[in-house]
Design a protein around this motif. Structure first.
Motif, PDB file in Angstrom:
ATOM      1  N   LYS A  25       0.817  -1.126   0.002  1.00  0.00           N
ATOM      2  CA  LYS A  25      -0.064   0.050   0.102  1.00  0.00           C
ATOM      3  C   LYS A  25       0.917   1.295  -0.037  1.00  0.00           C
ATOM      4  CE  LYS A  25      -4.214   1.316   1.712  1.00  0.00           C
ATOM      5  NZ  LYS A  25      -5.339   1.028   2.871  1.00  0.00           N
ATOM      6  N   GLU A  26       0.455   2.215  -0.742  1.00  0.00           N
ATOM      7  CA  GLU A  26       1.199   3.663  -0.952  1.00  0.00           C
ATOM      8  C   GLU A  26       0.912   4.280   0.575  1.00  0.00           C
ATOM      9  OE1 GLU A  26       1.576   7.461  -3.772  1.00  0.00           O
ATOM     10  OE2 GLU A  26       1.409   5.355  -4.520  1.00  0.00           O
ATOM     11  N   ILE A  27       1.845   4.870   0.965  1.00  0.00           N
ATOM     12  CA  ILE A  27       1.503   5.657   2.222  1.00  0.00           C
ATOM     13  C   ILE A  27       2.084   6.874   2.384  1.00  0.00           C
ATOM     14  CG2 ILE A  27       0.918   3.521   3.544  1.00  0.00           C
ATOM     15  CD1 ILE A  27       3.875   3.790   4.514  1.00  0.00           C
ATOM     16  N   GLU A  28       1.917   7.839   3.204  1.00  0.00           N
ATOM     17  CA  GLU A  28       2.469   9.168   3.596  1.00  0.00           C
ATOM     18  C   GLU A  28       3.800   8.966   4.177  1.00  0.00           C
ATOM     19  OE1 GLU A  28      -0.845   8.817   4.973  1.00  0.00           O
ATOM     20  OE2 GLU A  28      -1.651   9.107   3.144  1.00  0.00           O
ATOM     21  N   LYS A  29       4.436   9.944   4.266  1.00  0.00           N
ATOM     22  CA  LYS A  29       5.535  10.000   5.191  1.00  0.00           C
ATOM     23  C   LYS A  29       5.451   9.707   6.459  1.00  0.00           C
ATOM     24  CE  LYS A  29       9.907  12.315   5.862  1.00  0.00           C
ATOM     25  NZ  LYS A  29      10.806  13.667   5.630  1.00  0.00           N
ATOM     26  N   LYS A  30       4.575  10.368   7.131  1.00  0.00           N
ATOM     27  CA  LYS A  30       4.525  10.178   8.608  1.00  0.00           C
ATOM     28  C   LYS A  30       3.761   8.879   8.766  1.00  0.00           C
ATOM     29  CE  LYS A  30      -0.175  11.840   8.862  1.00  0.00           C
ATOM     30  NZ  LYS A  30      -1.326  12.764   9.683  1.00  0.00           N
ATOM     31  N   VAL A  31       3.245   8.263   8.100  1.00  0.00           N
ATOM     32  CA  VAL A  31       2.740   6.765   8.227  1.00  0.00           C
ATOM     33  C   VAL A  31       4.170   5.888   8.201  1.00  0.00           C
ATOM     34  CG1 VAL A  31       1.307   4.899   7.456  1.00  0.00           C
ATOM     35  CG2 VAL A  31       0.458   7.230   7.390  1.00  0.00           C
ATOM     36  N   TYR A  32       4.828   6.075   7.041  1.00  0.00           N
ATOM     37  CA  TYR A  32       5.969   5.192   6.970  1.00  0.00           C
ATOM     38  C   TYR A  32       7.020   5.516   8.234  1.00  0.00           C
ATOM     39  CZ  TYR A  32      10.805   4.477   5.289  1.00  0.00           C
ATOM     40  OH  TYR A  32      12.055   4.202   5.267  1.00  0.00           O
ATOM     41  N   GLN A  33       7.167   6.797   8.618  1.00  0.00           N
ATOM     42  CA  GLN A  33       8.044   6.974  10.014  1.00  0.00           C
ATOM     43  C   GLN A  33       7.406   6.382  11.081  1.00  0.00           C
ATOM     44  OE1 GLN A  33       7.905  11.256   9.950  1.00  0.00           O
ATOM     45  NE2 GLN A  33       9.889  11.418   9.037  1.00  0.00           N
ATOM     46  N   TYR A  34       6.297   6.233  11.133  1.00  0.00           N
ATOM     47  CA  TYR A  34       5.525   5.509  12.416  1.00  0.00           C
ATOM     48  C   TYR A  34       5.563   3.931  12.071  1.00  0.00           C
ATOM     49  CZ  TYR A  34       1.669   3.914  15.595  1.00  0.00           C
ATOM     50  OH  TYR A  34       1.092   3.314  16.425  1.00  0.00           O
ATOM     51  N   LEU A  35       5.594   3.454  10.985  1.00  0.00           N
ATOM     52  CA  LEU A  35       5.456   1.847  10.905  1.00  0.00           C
ATOM     53  C   LEU A  35       6.948   1.521  10.470  1.00  0.00           C
ATOM     54  CD1 LEU A  35       2.467   1.326   8.407  1.00  0.00           C
ATOM     55  CD2 LEU A  35       2.687   0.996  10.777  1.00  0.00           C
ATOM     56  N   ASP A  36       7.674   2.175  10.253  1.00  0.00           N
ATOM     57  CA  ASP A  36       9.322   1.740   9.898  1.00  0.00           C
ATOM     58  C   ASP A  36       9.894   1.177  11.173  1.00  0.00           C
ATOM     59  OD1 ASP A  36      11.601   1.122   8.289  1.00  0.00           O
ATOM     60  OD2 ASP A  36      12.508   3.077   8.720  1.00  0.00           O
ATOM     61  N   GLY A  37      10.312  -0.003  10.886  1.00  0.00           N
ATOM     62  CA  GLY A  37      10.742  -0.700  12.353  1.00  0.00           C
ATOM     63  C   GLY A  37       9.986  -1.512  12.927  1.00  0.00           C
ATOM     64  N   ASN A  38       8.461  -1.529  12.808  1.00  0.00           N
ATOM     65  CA  ASN A  38       7.517  -2.280  13.405  1.00  0.00           C
ATOM     66  C   ASN A  38       7.785  -3.837  12.564  1.00  0.00           C
ATOM     67  OD1 ASN A  38       5.185  -3.768  13.647  1.00  0.00           O
ATOM     68  ND2 ASN A  38       4.103  -1.748  14.022  1.00  0.00           N
ATOM     69  N   GLU A  39       7.827  -4.500  13.441  1.00  0.00           N
ATOM     70  CA  GLU A  39       7.941  -6.203  12.900  1.00  0.00           C
ATOM     71  C   GLU A  39       6.819  -6.665  12.163  1.00  0.00           C
ATOM     72  OE1 GLU A  39       6.902  -9.115  16.276  1.00  0.00           O
ATOM     73  OE2 GLU A  39       8.016  -7.660  17.304  1.00  0.00           O
ATOM     74  N   PHE A  40       5.772  -5.986  12.254  1.00  0.00           N
ATOM     75  CA  PHE A  40       4.585  -6.438  11.237  1.00  0.00           C
ATOM     76  C   PHE A  40       4.578  -5.924   9.900  1.00  0.00           C
ATOM     77  CE2 PHE A  40       3.253  -7.257  15.937  1.00  0.00           C
ATOM     78  CZ  PHE A  40       2.221  -8.436  15.479  1.00  0.00           C
ATOM     79  N   PHE A  41       5.648  -4.937   9.629  1.00  0.00           N
ATOM     80  CA  PHE A  41       5.432  -4.591   8.360  1.00  0.00           C
ATOM     81  C   PHE A  41       7.063  -4.421   7.637  1.00  0.00           C
ATOM     82  CE2 PHE A  41       1.850  -2.558  10.159  1.00  0.00           C
ATOM     83  CZ  PHE A  41       0.931  -2.502   9.135  1.00  0.00           C
ATOM     84  N   ASP A  42       7.017  -4.370   6.487  1.00  0.00           N
ATOM     85  CA  ASP A  42       8.190  -4.120   5.559  1.00  0.00           C
ATOM     86  C   ASP A  42       7.805  -2.664   4.751  1.00  0.00           C
ATOM     87  OD1 ASP A  42      10.513  -4.298   3.866  1.00  0.00           O
ATOM     88  OD2 ASP A  42       9.428  -5.675   2.409  1.00  0.00           O
ATOM     89  N   CYS A  43       8.679  -1.869   5.102  1.00  0.00           N
ATOM     90  CA  CYS A  43       8.411  -0.530   4.629  1.00  0.00           C
ATOM     91  C   CYS A  43       9.480  -0.055   3.745  1.00  0.00           C
ATOM     92  CB  CYS A  43       8.263   0.351   5.636  1.00  0.00           C
ATOM     93  SG  CYS A  43       7.094   0.444   7.003  1.00  0.00           S
ATOM     94  N   LYS A  44       9.178   0.569   2.638  1.00  0.00           N
ATOM     95  CA  LYS A  44      10.211   1.059   1.824  1.00  0.00           C
ATOM     96  C   LYS A  44      10.061   2.827   1.353  1.00  0.00           C
ATOM     97  CE  LYS A  44       9.831  -3.382  -0.700  1.00  0.00           C
ATOM     98  NZ  LYS A  44       9.140  -4.036  -1.923  1.00  0.00           N
ATOM     99  N   GLN A  45      10.988   3.268   0.970  1.00  0.00           N
ATOM    100  CA  GLN A  45      10.935   4.551   0.543  1.00  0.00           C
ATOM    101  C   GLN A  45      11.349   4.598  -0.888  1.00  0.00           C
ATOM    102  OE1 GLN A  45      13.667   7.437   2.795  1.00  0.00           O
ATOM    103  NE2 GLN A  45      12.928   9.239   1.261  1.00  0.00           N
ATOM    104  N   LEU A  46      10.602   4.967  -1.848  1.00  0.00           N
ATOM    105  CA  LEU A  46      10.856   4.889  -3.353  1.00  0.00           C
ATOM    106  C   LEU A  46      10.965   6.014  -3.882  1.00  0.00           C
ATOM    107  CD1 LEU A  46       8.001   2.172  -3.852  1.00  0.00           C
ATOM    108  CD2 LEU A  46      10.558   1.656  -3.476  1.00  0.00           C
TER     109      LEU A  46
END
Length: 126
Positions: A25-46
């Motif tokens: 799912k495409e997300i905003e920067k603040k959501v990325y910052q919140y989820l990055d490092g959460n073991e339930f998610f794989d987050c990417k900055q593109l």
């Protein structure tokens, strides 16, 4: 542009987004910052252009715990709100509270878990 994929659990609801297992799912920067490092998610900055003035002065590291604190505040649901929710909405709240939705047989058990855990979190926060 940021993307996140739920890699554990069935559903997860955060900041107006409902994630389903293995769906990117495409997300905003603040959501990325919140989820990055959460073991339930794989987050990417593109696609971040090197000359983008918006990102030049921004730190690339994860924000400190102090900066994240306001975003981690949980919404407190009433029993009526929970009864009006669909099953996956309730399951997303359970995941947010650290529970496993597969442990509950029916709506009543899901709602009881959510209400009880919200009370515990309120007491812990006082």
């Amino acid at each position: 542009m940021y993307r996140a994929v739920l890699i554990k659990g069935k559903t997860y609801s955060v900041m107006g987004h409902v994630f389903h297992l293995n769906q990117e799912k495409e997300i905003e920067k603040k959501v990325y910052q919140y989820l990055d490092g959460n073991e339930f998610f794989d987050c990417k900055q593109l696609d971040v252009p090197a000359d983008d003035p918006k990102t030049d002065d921004q730190p690339k590291e994860k924000p400190s715990e102090e900066e994240e604190e306001p975003q981690q505040e949980q919404k407190i649901y009433t029993e009526t709100e929970l009864k009006d929710m669909k099953k996956d909405g309730q399951e997303a709240v359970i995941v947010d509270l650290g529970g496993d939705p597969s442990e509950f047989k029916n709506e009543s058990e899901r709602i009881a878990f959510i209400l009880e855990n919200q009370q515990q979190q309120e007491k812990a926060g006082e």
